[in-house]
Motif scaffolding. Structure first.
Motif, PDB file in Angstrom:
ATOM      1  N   ASP A  47       0.804  -1.171  -0.160  1.00 18.24           N
ATOM      2  CA  ASP A  47      -0.240   0.325   0.000  1.00 18.24           C
ATOM      3  C   ASP A  47       1.145   1.066   0.372  1.00 18.24           C
ATOM      4  OD1 ASP A  47      -2.336  -1.455   0.027  1.00 18.24           O
ATOM      5  OD2 ASP A  47      -1.920  -1.893   2.485  1.00 18.24           O
ATOM      6  N   ARG A  48       2.241   0.850  -0.576  1.00 16.29           N
ATOM      7  CA  ARG A  48       3.275   2.069  -0.597  1.00 16.29           C
ATOM      8  C   ARG A  48       2.801   3.394  -1.320  1.00 16.29           C
ATOM      9  NH1 ARG A  48       9.133   3.152  -0.854  1.00 16.29           N
ATOM     10  NH2 ARG A  48       9.837   4.611   1.038  1.00 16.29           N
ATOM     11  N   TRP A  49       3.464   4.509  -0.787  1.00 15.06           N
ATOM     12  CA  TRP A  49       2.578   6.180  -1.346  1.00 15.06           C
ATOM     13  C   TRP A  49       3.663   5.683  -2.944  1.00 15.06           C
ATOM     14  CZ3 TRP A  49       0.499  11.015   0.428  1.00 15.06           C
ATOM     15  CH2 TRP A  49      -0.701  10.419   1.009  1.00 15.06           C
ATOM     16  N   ILE A  51      -0.319   6.659  -4.376  1.00 14.66           N
ATOM     17  CA  ILE A  51      -1.136   6.157  -4.334  1.00 14.66           C
ATOM     18  C   ILE A  51      -2.137   6.435  -5.718  1.00 14.66           C
ATOM     19  CG2 ILE A  51      -1.165   4.744  -2.357  1.00 14.66           C
ATOM     20  CD1 ILE A  51      -3.213   6.709  -1.162  1.00 14.66           C
ATOM     21  N   SER A  57      -1.639   1.168  -4.391  1.00 14.34           N
ATOM     22  CA  SER A  57      -0.953   1.118  -4.839  1.00 14.34           C
ATOM     23  C   SER A  57       0.284   1.343  -6.397  1.00 14.34           C
ATOM     24  CB  SER A  57       0.189   1.061  -3.579  1.00 14.34           C
ATOM     25  OG  SER A  57       1.832   0.758  -4.296  1.00 14.34           O
ATOM     26  N   TYR A  59       3.349   2.783  -6.904  1.00 12.66           N
ATOM     27  CA  TYR A  59       4.676   1.879  -6.394  1.00 12.66           C
ATOM     28  C   TYR A  59       4.288   0.608  -7.081  1.00 12.66           C
ATOM     29  CZ  TYR A  59       8.542   1.105  -2.957  1.00 12.66           C
ATOM     30  OH  TYR A  59       9.504   1.302  -2.488  1.00 12.66           O
TER      31      TYR A  59
END
Length: 407
Positions: A47-49, A51, A57, A59
């Motif tokens: 879920d890393r930015w 987003i 995500s 990313y």
């Protein structure tokens, strides 16, 4: 048909963040089949930015495209055994594993090599002693932030680009190919470890920057956007834009002086200072004086006027562009010709919409290798288990029911 120099090679990965995933993306773009094994709910970067508004995500979706995603409960004994079986599954050009795990002993080299002796195992670490590290901490330790940024601002200046992660990813891809060559010539596997901190320290050392500090002048001071040891800086235009001007060679400097109409002024300045700006070191010594001399020329012109004056002049320069401007230019070029944007491409994804992605920068026979596809988390779990391990529908159904694999 697109070229696929690594067709037939199968790489398994169990990693997160930049170095490992970027390494395996590069291998996938060159034609390797990459099977990404993740925890059943995703790794720490799922879920890393950045987003999307829906929370997906960008990313993860960008770095992990063109891979087959397998989601397994890696906390369960059954899930760990599945992961081990996949990584060590038979095949002349399989048995290749890229990972950056800490605290997963079931994926240790000793355990996996006991199941496949010729395993090519590439492990990405924070530091060589097994300690943690990310690009931001490694960069701080390497010394770069203290020479980055404006000379008028005390303290470190971090940069946004994860440079060591990206270099580490390329080193990991090289390690995979090194392992393949070694195995094909000897029949033996390899266990290769790459520490992010080692990547940074070696790169800076090989540029001579640590040796520089041992000289009488000592540590280098910040110098803003000036090019160290030569002449180059940013200049503002009359319409609020910026351009980067470089004059590293004697010819580039001469062309810059000529196009700006400062030939006589520069000659008089050389006489007054008793110096010769044809020499690179002198241009650096008097960089602030030369910058002040050139500023009015740029400040009196718009970016369009400067472009017209500098195109074809022999001056090495570039306009500063925002990320959004690059994206819009790419979209415009791709509308007319998908290949017209060079290394950048558009890719449609159900989860992320229109993506702007990079083809492999390695051009093969003059061609960018750009056969990309979006990856949906966990979507290849059943197919990979069937193909690689020969599991039937009943066994797949049982694993679903027990929560060992994603449904």
């Amino acid at each position: 048909m697109a070229l696929k120099p690594l067709a037939g090679i199968t790489v398994f990965e169990n990693d997160s963040f930049v170095a490992g995933p970027s390494s395996c993306l590069g291998l996938a773009q060159l034609g390797a089949e990459v099977i990404k094994i993740d925890p059943i709910k995703g790794g720490p970067d799922i879920d890393r930015w950045p987003i999307t508004p829906e929370g997906r995500s960008i990313y993860w979706g960008t770095l992990n495209r063109s891979k087959r995603s397998v989601a397994i409960d890696l906390r369960s004994e059954a899930g760990q055994e599945l992961a081990q079986a996949l990584i060590t599954s038979p095949g002349e050009d399989a048995g290749i594993f890229v990972e950056n795990n800490v605290g997963r002993p079931f994926l240790s080299d000793e355990v996996l090599r006991g199941k496949r002796a010729d395993l090519i195992h590439v492990k990405v670490q924070g530091s060589a002693d097994g300690g943690p590290g990310v690009d931001y901490t490694v960069n701080a330790e390497a010394g770069i932030p203290l020479i980055t940024g404006s000379a008028e601002v005390d303290g470190p200046a971090n940069h946004a680009l994860p440079a060591w992660d990206l270099l580490c990813g390329q080193a990991a891809a090289t390690a995979v190919l090194t392992g393949l060559l070694h195995r094909r010539s000897t029949g033996e596997g390899l266990y290769e470890e790459i520490a992010l901190k080692d990547i940074a320290l070696a790169a800076v050392a090989n540029l001579g920057w640590y040796t520089e500090t041992l000289q009488p002048a000592g540590e280098r001071a910040k110098h803003g956007n000036h090019i160290f040891g030569s002449f180059g800086s940013d200049f503002a235009t009359s319409d609020g834009r910026y351009v980067m001007i470089t004059a590293i060679t004697k010819r580039q400097w001469g062309n810059l002086v000529k196009v700006t109409g400062l030939t006589e002024v520069v000659a008089a300045l050389e006489t007054a200072l008793g110096t010769d700006f044809a020499l690179e070191t002198n241009r650096y010594t008097y960089r602030e004086t030369l910058e002040a001399l050139l500023k009015p020329w740029f400040a009196a012109r718009t970016a369009a006027q400067i472009t017209a004056d500098l195109e074809g002049s022999g001056v090495l320069w570039a306009p500063y562009a925002s990320l959004g401007e690059v994206a819009q230019e790419t979209l415009a070029a791709a509308q007319d010709d998908p290949a017209g944007a060079g290394v950048l491409r558009t890719l449609e994804s159900e989860a992320l919409g229109t993506m702007l992605v990079g083809a492999s920068p390695v051009r093969v026979n003059g061609e960018y290798l750009a056969e990309d596809s979006p990856t949906v988390f966990g979507s290849a779990t059943e197919a990979v288990l069937t193909e690689r391990l020969g599991l039937g529908s009943a066994e797949i159904g049982r694993l679903h029911d027990e929560g060992i694999i994603a449904s």
